[in-house]
Design an enzyme around this catalytic site. Structure first.
Site, PDB file in Angstrom:
ATOM      1  N   LYS A  68     -88.303 -78.567   3.480  1.00 23.75           N
ATOM      2  CA  LYS A  68     -87.699 -77.825   2.352  1.00 23.75           C
ATOM      3  C   LYS A  68     -88.619 -76.753   1.774  1.00 23.75           C
ATOM      4  O   LYS A  68     -88.150 -75.736   1.277  1.00 23.75           O
ATOM      5  CB  LYS A  68     -87.295 -78.801   1.241  1.00 23.75           C
ATOM      6  CG  LYS A  68     -86.111 -79.672   1.626  1.00 23.75           C
ATOM      7  CD  LYS A  68     -85.657 -80.518   0.455  1.00 23.75           C
ATOM      8  CE  LYS A  68     -84.511 -81.412   0.894  1.00 23.75           C
ATOM      9  NZ  LYS A  68     -83.800 -82.011  -0.225  1.00 23.75           N
ATOM     10  N   ASP A 110     -79.540 -79.029  -4.167  1.00 24.27           N
ATOM     11  CA  ASP A 110     -79.914 -80.393  -4.577  1.00 24.27           C
ATOM     12  C   ASP A 110     -79.696 -80.588  -6.072  1.00 24.27           C
ATOM     13  O   ASP A 110     -79.202 -81.621  -6.515  1.00 24.27           O
ATOM     14  CB  ASP A 110     -81.389 -80.666  -4.251  1.00 24.27           C
ATOM     15  CG  ASP A 110     -81.602 -80.968  -2.774  1.00 24.27           C
ATOM     16  OD1 ASP A 110     -80.665 -81.488  -2.135  1.00 24.27           O
ATOM     17  OD2 ASP A 110     -82.695 -80.680  -2.262  1.00 24.27           O
TER      18      ASP A 110
END
Ligand code: ATR
Length: 282
Positions: A68, A110
């Protein structure tokens, strides 16, 4: 031509994303398939380079651990949200028709998953504004959640085992911090479990003191409890919270809602959330 999407992670074999996305594509009649790209760290740069040279013809990637943050320097553009979080979980790949140039755009959904899951709970007549929220943990997962909660106007305190890390993270977003062992001082309206304790130490890891939710309840405090862990979705912390009469939100709801947002970014269509939910509950 069938569009390809996939999850880029290592390990990735147990990902629930193919089931969710393939069910969604099918439900809306979109000609696309979603695969697993389990790429070892030593092959990561080669993989990205193959995507950029259209050797791997892919339209979008869900980016998971451990990539990420690592993927950031390879992207042509990064959204403001992802920049502030310092991590990307969604990559959209665009290929110019005339030049054949491939460009990668990074985003982060997210935090959307966490915020939307909470907004669907009973506390949310006026959203998350001014809600007193404790976030347990100060790692990558907490970072996205804290960002989203603060953006929604919540009053966040980060509690972490290592106080220094909580201080560092809170400094980025301007919220409160404390050590995890001081948890009994607080009377939260929401508690978000975002440590990796269950992953590293197993299901019996204790994050809050024994009888924590019972104690809070006896003082008239019943926070909405949310756990980022989705396997199992009913964690010991959520079981304790539920037994004390608290409303709970399981990690699979966050997973579902962050994926729904990804689906919308890629297709421009509203995600068939119910279909995706059924796909991961099988
Ligand atoms: P992630 O990206 O999943 O958030 P991470 O960046 O490694 O993972 O962060 C893990 C977080 O879980 C940290 O906040 C860590 O606390 P420390 O900073 O004190 O290490 C927290 N954590 C891990 N195991 C824990 C445990 N047994 N009890 C409490 N917190 C724990």
């Amino acid at each position: 031509m069938t569009k390809r999407f996939g999850v880029l992670a290592y390990p990735a074999a147990h990902s629930l994303s193919p089931a969710m996305f393939n069910a969604a594509f099918k439900a809306l009649g979109i000609d696309a398939k979603y695969e697993i790209f389990e790429v070892r760290p030593e092959s990561f740069e080669k993989f990205i380079s193959d995507v950029k040279r259209w050797k791997i013809e892919i339209s979008g990637l869900s980016v998971s651990l451990p990539y990420k943050e690592k993927i950031l320097p390879f992207l042509n553009e990064v959204s403001e949200d992802a920049k502030k979080i310092g991590a990307v979980n969604t990559v959209t790949v665009r290929r110019e028709n005339n030049t054949g140039d491939v460009k990668l755009f990074g985003d982060n959904t997210d935090f959307v998953g966490a915020v939307e899951a909470l907004k669907e709970s009973s506390l949310s007549v006026d959203g998350l504004k001014d809600k007193k929220i404790l976030v347990l943990g100060a790692g990558g997962a907490s970072r996205a959640i804290v960002y989203g909660l603060i953006k929604s106007g919540a009053e966040v305190t980060i509690l972490n085992r290592t106080k220094e890390k909580a201080k560092e993270l809170s400094g980025n977003f301007g919220c409160g911090y404390d050590e995890l062992s001081s948890i009994l001082k607080y009377k939260p309206e929401v508690l978000v479990q975002a440590t990796s304790a269950l992953l590293t130490e197993g299901i019996s890891a204790r994050i809050v003191p024994e009888g924590y939710f019972e104690k809070l309840a006896s003082n008239g405090c019943k926070p909405v409890a949310m756990d980022i862990v989705y396997k199992p979705s009913m964690t010991p912390l959520l079981t304790d919270a539920k037994n004390a009469g608290c409303e709970i939100i399981t990690g699979d709801k966050m997973l579902l809602l962050q994926a729904a947002k990804q689906f919308e970014i890629w297709t421009g269509e509203r995600a068939p959330v119910e279909v995706m939910k059924v796909a991961i509950s099988k």
